[in-house]
Design a protein around this motif. Structure first.
Motif, mmCIF file in Angstrom:
data_model
loop_
_atom_site.group_PDB
_atom_site.id
_atom_site.type_symbol
_atom_site.label_atom_id
_atom_site.label_comp_id
_atom_site.label_asym_id
_atom_site.label_seq_id
_atom_site.Cartn_x
_atom_site.Cartn_y
_atom_site.Cartn_z
ATOM 1 N N ALA A 400 60.553 53.292 36.233
ATOM 2 C CA ALA A 400 60.021 54.337 36.398
ATOM 3 C C ALA A 400 59.685 55.062 37.922
ATOM 4 O O ALA A 400 59.340 53.695 38.690
ATOM 5 N N PRO A 425 59.861 61.555 43.536
ATOM 6 C CA PRO A 425 59.776 61.230 42.549
ATOM 7 C C PRO A 425 58.566 62.404 41.307
ATOM 8 O O PRO A 425 58.308 63.583 42.471
ATOM 9 N N LYS A 426 58.808 62.590 40.039
ATOM 10 C CA LYS A 426 57.826 63.284 39.347
ATOM 11 C C LYS A 426 56.753 63.928 39.394
ATOM 12 O O LYS A 426 56.185 62.447 39.299
ATOM 13 N N GLY A 427 55.881 64.181 39.834
ATOM 14 C CA GLY A 427 54.606 64.153 39.703
ATOM 15 C C GLY A 427 53.825 64.376 40.705
ATOM 16 O O GLY A 427 53.124 64.288 41.094
ATOM 17 N N GLU A 440 62.986 66.765 41.906
ATOM 18 C CA GLU A 440 62.683 65.562 41.109
ATOM 19 C C GLU A 440 62.561 64.413 40.033
ATOM 20 O O GLU A 440 63.696 65.805 39.469
ATOM 21 N N ASP A 442 62.130 61.124 37.123
ATOM 22 C CA ASP A 442 61.503 60.528 36.888
ATOM 23 C C ASP A 442 61.560 59.274 36.595
ATOM 24 O O ASP A 442 60.394 58.203 36.057
#
Length: 455
Positions: A400, A425-427, A440, A442
């Motif tokens: 991840a 990265p996502k988030g 983005e 993940d």
């Protein structure tokens, strides 16, 4: 019988006796004598014994004190690393490889602080006065109001500083100093510890800032006992590769400013020149996109810096493939290769892997994981990454992608240098949408599939 170490003190007049009595012989008070417990148990020659010192004044954490005054050298890169300027009565330790430019930097700093109004004394224990004057002439600092001396006897140096009362003293270097009360050779652990302690104590006692130059070992650590780094207020490392003109001054400890701050200089024929925009300099020799290249948007201290990761993957003729890394952690590279094989099904067995950070920069951020993976995959698949794209993100062992801090600052720096796309990265927080397209992702497997069409 063993001799008693108990002490009896009169609470009225403070007189001390070795036995209790109902009436104090000194002041005549009744029932004022009480037994006091010694500070430390054991013989007086080995412990503090029964003698007590003065009680210290205590204050609350809520007290407010003005920040210490600072002197600006007008060398912006140096002032940045110091946290905004030189603090009075501070002790600094500067280390670096031989010939990297420590003496050049400090002579320029001495001239800058002297021109700013400080009284500066430069004491060299390694070079003669004529050599220092030749360097000053080459740097164009012959007219700077800096006082110069060459000496290694610590007692003579402290006496001179006591008489001259300078605002700043530069000692080049601490390994050449020797104290006549220590029975060991100059440069030994005992001499370095004693000399650093005396000079640091002098700085705090007299209000003089002291800069110590320290040699480094073959591992890059400052030579001598590690306690020297604990004594001083600031520890700076002067880094750089012999084949590159870039020099990086990195703060690894700073009681008056942020740690891990960097200042970037360029070695020229007339000394060290400041680099106001290091990202542009590190990427200046980058041509058209090629396989094995990825641009990483990193954070060094408080400043965003863009650097290029270069990877080469080739079949090995040996039974044990090579893993060669310059400017990054070799253990981290092994982890990235293992995650690519276990989570993405991309093996690197039978392949030599070479990884380099362009420009002689050293990167320690976990946020560089995704850029390293991108460079490795680009080299292995012989596919160049999209042009004008920056990459950053931390890779976990599960494959991840984890968000990293200061995403907005990283993307703003990339946008300033003309980059139009980013893989993040996502988030992550505060991802701007204007001016730069941020993709983005993940998971590492998604990155492999989207960018390289595999997975």
């Amino acid at each position: 019988m063993a001799k008693s170490s108990a002490t009896f003190v009169c609470q009225s007049c403070g007189s001390t006796t070795t036995k209790w009595s109902g009436r104090c012989d000194a002041c005549g008070e009744w029932n004022s004598i009480v037994e006091e417990v010694p500070l430390a148990a054991g013989p007086a020659s080995k412990t503090l014994g029964a003698s007590k010192g003065r009680s210290l004044p205590l204050s609350d954490l809520s007290g407010h004190e003005a920040p210490p005054p600072r002197t600006i050298s007008k060398l912006d890169e140096l002032d940045r690393v110091l946290g905004g300027g030189l603090v009075p009565a501070s002790a600094l330790l500067v280390g670096g490889d031989p010939g990297i430019g420590k003496s050049t930097l400090l002579l320029q700093a001495a001239a800058a602080f002297a021109n700013a109004g400080l009284k500066v004394i430069y004491i060299s224990g390694e070079e003669a006065s004529a050599q220092v004057r030749m360097r000053a002439a080459r740097l164009g600092l012959r007219e700077a109001p800096v006082k110069l001396a060459t000496e290694t006897n610590l007692r003579d140096i402290l006496t001179t500083l006591e008489n001259e009362k300078p605002d700043l003293a530069i000692i080049d270097s601490i390994q050449t100093m020797w104290a006549d009360n220590v029975a060991s050779a100059p440069g030994s652990v005992s001499q370095v510890r004693a000399s650093a302690h005396e000079l640091t104590s002098f700085a705090k006692r007299r209000g003089t800032s002291v800069i110590l130059v320290g040699h480094v070992t073959k591992d890059g650590q400052i030579a001598g006992p590690r306690v020297v780094e604990h004594m001083v207020d600031t520890v700076l490392y002067f880094e750089g590769e012999r084949g590159h003109q870039f020099r990086i001054l990195r703060a690894v400890k700073n009681r008056f400013g942020p740690a891990d701050e960097i200042g970037v200089f360029e070695m020229t024929g007339s000394g060290l020149a400041e680099v106001a925009n290091p990202s542009a300099l590190f990427l200046s020799e980058r041509g058209d996109p090629s396989p094995g290249s990825a641009v990483f948007a990193g954070i060094e201290g408080t400043r965003p810096v863009l650097v290029e990761f270069q990877a080469l993957v080739a079949p090995t003729p040996h039974s044990q493939p090579r893993r060669s890394v310059v400017g990054w952690d070799g253990g981290r590279l092994a982890m990235i290769l293992a995650v690519l094989e276990a989570r993405c099904g991309i093996p690197f067995a039978g392949l030599d892997v070479y990884l380099n950070v362009a420009g002689g920069m050293k990167v320690s951020e976990p946020a560089a994981d995704l850029a390293v993976a991108a460079a490795l995959l680009s080299a292995r698949e012989d596919i160049a990454l999209p042009a004008e794209t920056v990459v950053f993100g931390e890779i976990s062992l599960s494959g991840a992608l984890r968000p990293v801090g200061q995403t907005e600052n990283r993307l703003k720096e990339a946008q300033k240098l003309g980059f139009t796309a980013a893989i993040v990265p996502k988030g992550g927080k505060s991802v701007p949408r204007d001016g730069i397209a941020a993709t983005e992702i993940d998971a590492l497997a998604s990155f492999v599939g989207d960018v390289f069409g595999a997975g």
